[in-house]
Write an enzyme that holds these catalytic residues in place. Sequence first.
Site, PDB file in Angstrom:
ATOM      1  N   ASP A  83       0.860  -1.193   0.000  1.00 52.53           N
ATOM      2  CA  ASP A  83       0.000   0.000   0.000  1.00 52.53           C
ATOM      3  C   ASP A  83       0.887   1.230   0.000  1.00 52.53           C
ATOM      4  OD1 ASP A  83       0.627   0.086   3.089  1.00 52.53           O
ATOM      5  OD2 ASP A  83      -0.433   1.952   2.600  1.00 52.53           O
ATOM      6  N   CYS A  94      -5.967   8.620 -20.190  1.00 45.00           N
ATOM      7  CA  CYS A  94      -5.114   8.602 -21.389  1.00 45.00           C
ATOM      8  C   CYS A  94      -5.911   8.415 -22.669  1.00 45.00           C
ATOM      9  CB  CYS A  94      -4.063   7.498 -21.248  1.00 45.00           C
ATOM     10  SG  CYS A  94      -2.878   7.856 -19.932  1.00 45.00           S
TER      11      CYS A  94
END
Length: 374
Positions: free
Chosen positions: A268, A311
């Site tokens: 994490d 994107c």
Amino acid sequence: MPAVTYEHIKTCKQTGARLGIVHTPHGSFETPAFMPVGTMATVKTMSPEDLKQMGAGIILSNTYHLWLRPGHEIIREAGGLHKFMNWDRPILTDSGGFQVFSLSDMRKIEEEGVHFRHHLNGSKLFLSPEKAMDIQNALGSDIMMAFDECPPFPATYEYMKASVERTSRWAERCLNAHQRPNDQGLFGIIQGGEFEELRKQSAKDLTSLDFPGYAIGGLSVGEPKDIMNRVLEFTTPLLPADKPRYLMGVGSPDSLIDGAIRGVDMFDCVLPTRIARNGTLMTSNGRVVIKNAKYERDFGPIDENCDCHTCKNYSRAYVRHLIKCNETFGLRLASYHNLYFLLNLMEQVRDAIRNDRLGDFREEFFEQYGFNKP
Ligand SMILES: CNc1nc2cc3c(=O)[nH]c(N)nc3c(CCN)c2[nH]1
Ligand SMILES: [Zn+2]
């Protein structure tokens, strides 16, 4: 049946990396896995639908922060953290120890627990193994972390030894305070800094308590990467092969790959969303600092090798404009891409393990990303 179990699929023939599945009451996720961090019951600017769309299998939230705001009793009344934040997949909660040390001053560590000041209003607070377990029981997370001390780096051997021994006693107190072992898995956290003897002691203490999973703590606290990698090399083999191994606080692309190679299953880090908010984007060709003037008329995608929503639909020039104007939508587009980049990287890591070529993948990725550049 324990609440959390690990299913080993295979070990890469080229490295020590393993492919697996972690099963929890709120579903399963493939490992090695990256966990987006949702400290305040939200992965900043991301909706649960965004997180599912990008393939997040599990997210992390924080005992310390939710205890202070809005208060764990409110979340308990809401039906638990899953219901409160409308996330029906696995949640892991950290126990608060690290957050106390990283956020508040005026702290005093005693055998009973830690006395400290609220990092926002300065009021006196106290957190103990039992209190941390009570809060996590109220949140209803699928994976809870034992209450530990993450010592500063560097620390003397004497300090580290005393800290490891106290963290082992705290871990046992957490197990004794565990109210819902069939619904919530409790992971022990291995400490010991860079000292192999102390890592062995910590691992021996905690594996004798038979937790359903183990975290490697005390790293990614400013130590050089070669020290982190060395500690992993002698620590992961001390942990049971049939349980998940979680390296806390690690999330740069190179560290994720190097951690997986050394047998880590879960990671994490706040890095992807934190750096996104000031316009630093991870791409397959290295970092892009989008505020740079050279992107002012760059109408191509953030990363031509990325098929994320950002994107596919927005240009570098547009994201640069939004970030420079501090537009919230810019934070969303940048965060979405960075999280997608790391989650997609972990999918490529899992693929490389399936094909026994994670070592080759590491070389290719490091070369293209520019990690090998002097
Ligand atoms: C960013 N670096 C970092 N190192 C950590 C160590 C611990 C650690 O040793 N113990 C706990 N409980 N948490 C840690 C965290 C927070 C993970 N979300 C760390 N984060
Ligand atoms: Zn993208």
